[in-house]
Write a protein that holds these residues in place. Structure first.
Motif, PDB file in Angstrom:
ATOM      1  N   PHE A  12       0.816  -1.223   0.000  1.00  0.00           N
ATOM      2  CA  PHE A  12       0.000   0.000   0.000  1.00  0.00           C
ATOM      3  C   PHE A  12       0.856   1.282   0.000  1.00  0.00           C
ATOM      4  N   ILE A  13       1.608   1.507   1.066  1.00  0.00           N
ATOM      5  CA  ILE A  13       2.302   2.802   1.167  1.00  0.00           C
ATOM      6  C   ILE A  13       3.525   2.823   0.247  1.00  0.00           C
ATOM      7  N   GLY A  14       4.257   1.707   0.188  1.00  0.00           N
ATOM      8  CA  GLY A  14       5.423   1.639  -0.699  1.00  0.00           C
ATOM      9  C   GLY A  14       5.017   1.865  -2.150  1.00  0.00           C
ATOM     10  N   PHE A  33      11.993  -3.734  -4.399  1.00  0.00           N
ATOM     11  CA  PHE A  33      12.337  -5.109  -4.005  1.00  0.00           C
ATOM     12  C   PHE A  33      11.214  -5.604  -3.108  1.00  0.00           C
ATOM     13  N   ASP A  34      10.523  -6.654  -3.554  1.00  0.00           N
ATOM     14  CA  ASP A  34       9.317  -7.061  -2.824  1.00  0.00           C
ATOM     15  C   ASP A  34       9.139  -8.572  -2.940  1.00  0.00           C
ATOM     16  N   ALA A  35       8.774  -9.188  -1.835  1.00  0.00           N
ATOM     17  CA  ALA A  35       8.585 -10.647  -1.802  1.00  0.00           C
ATOM     18  C   ALA A  35       7.234 -11.077  -2.360  1.00  0.00           C
ATOM     19  N   GLY A  59      12.005 -10.433  -4.396  1.00  0.00           N
ATOM     20  CA  GLY A  59      12.916 -11.013  -3.405  1.00  0.00           C
ATOM     21  C   GLY A  59      12.505 -10.664  -1.997  1.00  0.00           C
ATOM     22  N   ASP A  60      13.162 -11.350  -1.065  1.00  0.00           N
ATOM     23  CA  ASP A  60      12.799 -11.286   0.353  1.00  0.00           C
ATOM     24  C   ASP A  60      13.905 -10.554   1.117  1.00  0.00           C
ATOM     25  N   ILE A  61      13.527  -9.593   1.940  1.00  0.00           N
ATOM     26  CA  ILE A  61      14.559  -8.827   2.664  1.00  0.00           C
ATOM     27  C   ILE A  61      15.306  -9.685   3.698  1.00  0.00           C
ATOM     28  N   GLU A  85       5.421  -7.248   7.518  1.00  0.00           N
ATOM     29  CA  GLU A  85       4.092  -7.771   7.790  1.00  0.00           C
ATOM     30  C   GLU A  85       3.407  -6.650   8.557  1.00  0.00           C
ATOM     31  N   SER A  86       2.214  -6.233   8.111  1.00  0.00           N
ATOM     32  CA  SER A  86       1.675  -4.967   8.628  1.00  0.00           C
ATOM     33  C   SER A  86       0.309  -5.074   9.315  1.00  0.00           C
ATOM     34  N   HIS A  87      -0.282  -6.270   9.349  1.00  0.00           N
ATOM     35  CA  HIS A  87      -1.661  -6.331   9.872  1.00  0.00           C
ATOM     36  C   HIS A  87      -1.702  -6.881  11.296  1.00  0.00           C
ATOM     37  N   PRO A 153       1.989  -8.299  18.847  1.00  0.00           N
ATOM     38  CA  PRO A 153       3.232  -8.807  18.252  1.00  0.00           C
ATOM     39  C   PRO A 153       3.689  -7.921  17.086  1.00  0.00           C
ATOM     40  N   TYR A 154       2.730  -7.379  16.310  1.00  0.00           N
ATOM     41  CA  TYR A 154       3.112  -6.473  15.221  1.00  0.00           C
ATOM     42  C   TYR A 154       3.882  -5.270  15.763  1.00  0.00           C
ATOM     43  N   SER A 155       3.282  -4.563  16.739  1.00  0.00           N
ATOM     44  CA  SER A 155       3.931  -3.330  17.203  1.00  0.00           C
ATOM     45  C   SER A 155       5.233  -3.651  17.931  1.00  0.00           C
ATOM     46  N   SER A 157       7.258  -6.025  17.105  1.00  0.00           N
ATOM     47  CA  SER A 157       8.276  -6.269  16.068  1.00  0.00           C
ATOM     48  C   SER A 157       8.741  -4.950  15.449  1.00  0.00           C
ATOM     49  N   LYS A 158       7.829  -4.000  15.273  1.00  0.00           N
ATOM     50  CA  LYS A 158       8.224  -2.702  14.701  1.00  0.00           C
ATOM     51  C   LYS A 158       9.098  -1.926  15.687  1.00  0.00           C
ATOM     52  N   ALA A 159       8.771  -1.996  16.985  1.00  0.00           N
ATOM     53  CA  ALA A 159       9.583  -1.297  17.984  1.00  0.00           C
ATOM     54  C   ALA A 159      10.980  -1.932  18.055  1.00  0.00           C
ATOM     55  N   ASN A 183      -2.120   6.133  11.243  1.00  0.00           N
ATOM     56  CA  ASN A 183      -2.847   5.307  10.258  1.00  0.00           C
ATOM     57  C   ASN A 183      -2.974   6.010   8.912  1.00  0.00           C
ATOM     58  N   ASN A 184      -2.562   5.331   7.857  1.00  0.00           N
ATOM     59  CA  ASN A 184      -2.706   5.860   6.497  1.00  0.00           C
ATOM     60  C   ASN A 184      -3.983   5.336   5.861  1.00  0.00           C
ATOM     61  N   TYR A 185      -4.486   6.083   4.868  1.00  0.00           N
ATOM     62  CA  TYR A 185      -5.577   5.587   4.032  1.00  0.00           C
ATOM     63  C   TYR A 185      -5.417   6.220   2.663  1.00  0.00           C
TER      64      TYR A 185
HETATM   65  P1  NAD Z   1       1.410  -3.657   3.241  1.00  0.00           P
HETATM   66  O1  NAD Z   1       1.149  -4.882   4.056  1.00  0.00           O
HETATM   67  O2  NAD Z   1       0.344  -3.108   2.371  1.00  0.00           O
HETATM   68  O3  NAD Z   1       2.676  -3.927   2.286  1.00  0.00           O
HETATM   69  C1  NAD Z   1       3.820  -4.597   2.715  1.00  0.00           C
HETATM   70  C2  NAD Z   1       4.655  -4.957   1.481  1.00  0.00           C
HETATM   71  O4  NAD Z   1       5.871  -5.580   1.939  1.00  0.00           O
HETATM   72  C3  NAD Z   1       3.976  -5.959   0.538  1.00  0.00           C
HETATM   73  O5  NAD Z   1       4.151  -5.558  -0.803  1.00  0.00           O
HETATM   74  C4  NAD Z   1       4.703  -7.256   0.818  1.00  0.00           C
HETATM   75  O6  NAD Z   1       4.744  -8.141  -0.310  1.00  0.00           O
HETATM   76  C5  NAD Z   1       6.090  -6.755   1.183  1.00  0.00           C
HETATM   77  N1  NAD Z   1       6.842  -7.706   2.011  1.00  0.00           N
HETATM   78  C6  NAD Z   1       6.395  -8.363   3.124  1.00  0.00           C
HETATM   79  N2  NAD Z   1       7.363  -9.158   3.598  1.00  0.00           N
HETATM   80  C7  NAD Z   1       8.451  -8.974   2.807  1.00  0.00           C
HETATM   81  C8  NAD Z   1       9.768  -9.511   2.812  1.00  0.00           C
HETATM   82  N3  NAD Z   1      10.149 -10.410   3.724  1.00  0.00           N
HETATM   83  N4  NAD Z   1      10.633  -9.099   1.856  1.00  0.00           N
HETATM   84  C9  NAD Z   1      10.246  -8.194   0.905  1.00  0.00           C
HETATM   85  N5  NAD Z   1       9.007  -7.675   0.852  1.00  0.00           N
HETATM   86  C10 NAD Z   1       8.123  -8.059   1.799  1.00  0.00           C
HETATM   87  O7  NAD Z   1       1.928  -2.589   4.277  1.00  0.00           O
HETATM   88  P2  NAD Z   1       1.723  -1.003   4.297  1.00  0.00           P
HETATM   89  O8  NAD Z   1       0.452  -0.685   4.981  1.00  0.00           O
HETATM   90  O9  NAD Z   1       2.030  -0.456   2.958  1.00  0.00           O
HETATM   91  O10 NAD Z   1       2.892  -0.581   5.310  1.00  0.00           O
HETATM   92  C11 NAD Z   1       4.200  -0.316   4.835  1.00  0.00           C
HETATM   93  C12 NAD Z   1       5.082   0.042   6.005  1.00  0.00           C
HETATM   94  O11 NAD Z   1       4.554   1.182   6.670  1.00  0.00           O
HETATM   95  C13 NAD Z   1       5.163  -1.051   7.068  1.00  0.00           C
HETATM   96  O12 NAD Z   1       6.487  -1.099   7.529  1.00  0.00           O
HETATM   97  C14 NAD Z   1       4.220  -0.585   8.167  1.00  0.00           C
HETATM   98  O13 NAD Z   1       4.665  -1.061   9.413  1.00  0.00           O
HETATM   99  C15 NAD Z   1       4.369   0.918   8.053  1.00  0.00           C
HETATM  100  N6  NAD Z   1       3.201   1.718   8.467  1.00  0.00           N
HETATM  101  C16 NAD Z   1       1.958   1.461   7.958  1.00  0.00           C
HETATM  102  C17 NAD Z   1       0.893   2.269   8.315  1.00  0.00           C
HETATM  103  C18 NAD Z   1      -0.488   2.038   7.753  1.00  0.00           C
HETATM  104  O14 NAD Z   1      -1.437   2.712   8.174  1.00  0.00           O
HETATM  105  N7  NAD Z   1      -0.682   1.151   6.790  1.00  0.00           N
HETATM  106  C19 NAD Z   1       1.088   3.329   9.201  1.00  0.00           C
HETATM  107  C20 NAD Z   1       2.370   3.563   9.710  1.00  0.00           C
HETATM  108  C21 NAD Z   1       3.409   2.757   9.327  1.00  0.00           C
END
Ligand code: NAD
Ligand code: TDX
Length: 341
Positions: A12-14, A33-35, A59-61, A85-87, A153-155, A157-159, A183-185
């Protein structure tokens, strides 16, 4: 011209960030670069996949060999790490993949930056690292000094990743920056998250599942404003610094859901209160004073405009979300690249 690695750029954001850079920065070349996990969708980049200033690499980071090969080949000027992983709900069911991608993947990227002397590593983090605020203290906001206090667990891992990023700065002088956004939208938001899920369910006259009492508060930011904040941090941000990003757009979930229903001409009988999320954070609220003061950033899109633009986007881009609902989007890579490999 800068050569920028965007990890997680099919998400989404990338994905929005890549569109933003290609539209606004003629001096940039981007490598995505995206898995392509369930959340990665190449159709998000569909229109720009043939742009000569974009290269997509699958590819995978956490794959150190693949990451090092890419850094050696490309000699990046900057890395922006969106891959994660973002959910939150998925992290409650399956925490391990969150630790692997979000923490160990970050470490691999940091190591690569050190090895290949990348001039900037930017970590895209979240306000969720600060935990939550009580509903009855509207005077409280998260600043960059607020202690980390995670709930899921998500937060967590981010911290952890943020701590690692700052440890690399202190120990190895890795040139890092971190943004912690609310939160983005907006367009290309995967329909497991609140706003796109509610828009699509409303369009299809399906129940809108609201967790708990629906009074939890999120601080919403239109995704393009987040992209612009990251651009500014890359250009003018101070190395070793953390910047909170948010636009003082606090809304209760139930308010957001009712706004969507009203705008789409649907009745509130679709609202269905369901069992609460375990550990559900009550309120997020960012104090964005630092990024405003130091970099002049302010959000440009109000919630009223942003939510309308978002609904319009989902109405005009049915194929994008219908392919997700049907699972077809996962064949796109094969269709796009299968013949070329
Ligand atoms: P998303 O889940 O929509 O996208 C994540 C992307 O990462 C996907 O394209 C996925 O294929 C890729 N990915 C996952 N594991 C991978 C790996 N091992 N190697 C390579 N690519 C991989 O997430 P998003 O909502 O776009 O969030 C992007 C970033 O922004 C995240 O780090 C999230 O923590 C952060 N963030 C999101 C929000 C939000 O509201 N969505 C707010 C603040 C921060
Ligand atoms: O069906 C739902 N019903 C519901 O009431 C869903 C999916 C969510 N909710 C609630 C839970 C939250 O209070 O809506 C709110 C928003 O939920 P999500 O869209 O899952 O987002 P959130 O948990 O706030 O996390 C998001 O913002 C911070 C992103 O998913 C994270 O990646 C980001 O770091």
């Amino acid at each position: 011209m800068k050569n920028i690695l965007v990890t997680g750029g099919a998400g989404f954001i990338g994905g929005n960030f890549i569109h933003y850079l290609l539209q606004n920065r003629s001096d940039c070349r981007v490598v995505c670069f995206d898995a392509l996990t369930y959340a990665g969708n190449l159709e998000t980049l569909g229109e720009v996949l043939d742009n000569p200033r974009l290269r997509f690499v699958h590819g995978d980071i956490t794959d150190r060999g693949a990451v090092y090969r890419l850094f050696e080949e490309e000699g990046f000027d900057a890395v922006v790490n969106f891959a994660a992983e973002s959910h939150v709900d998925r992290s409650i069911d399956t925490p391990e993949i969150f630790l692997k991608t979000n923490i160990l993947g970050t470490q691999v990227l940091l190591d690569a930056c050190n090895k290949f002397q990348t001039k900037r590593y930017h970590q895209v983090s979240t306000d969720e690292v600060y935990g939550d605020l009580p509903l009855d203290r509207p005077d409280l906001f998260f600043t960059e000094e607020t202690p980390l206090h995670t709930s899921s667990p998500y937060s967590a891992s981010k911290a952890s990743a943020d701590l690692l990023v700052m440890a690399y700065y202190r120990t190895y002088s890795t040139p890092v920056t971190i943004s912690r956004c609310s939160n983005n939208y907006g367009p290309y938001h995967f329909p497991e998250k609140l706003i796109p899920l509610m828009i699509l369910n409303a369009l299809e006259d399906k129940p809108l599942p609201v967790y708990g009492d629906g009074k939890n508060v999120r601080d919403w930011l239109y995704v393009e404003d987040h992209c612009r904040a990251i651009e500014l941090i890359l250009e003018k941000g101070r190395v070793g610094e953390i910047y909170n990003v948010g636009g003082h757009n606090e809304k209760q979930n139930i308010e957001v859901v009712k706004t969507i229903l009203k705008a789409l001409g649907k009745g509130e009988e679709l609202i269905t209160f369901v069992r609460d999320r375990p550990g559900h954070d009550r309120r997020y609220a960012i104090d964005p004073a630092k990024i405003h003061r130091e970099l002049g950033w302010l959000p440009r899109t109000s919630f009223d405009d942003g939510i309308q633009k978002t609904m319009d986007w989902y109405l005009k881009n049915r194929a994008w979300w219908e392919h997700i609902r049907s699972g077809d989007y996962q064949n796109y890579y094969e269709k796009q690249y299968g013949m070329r490999l």
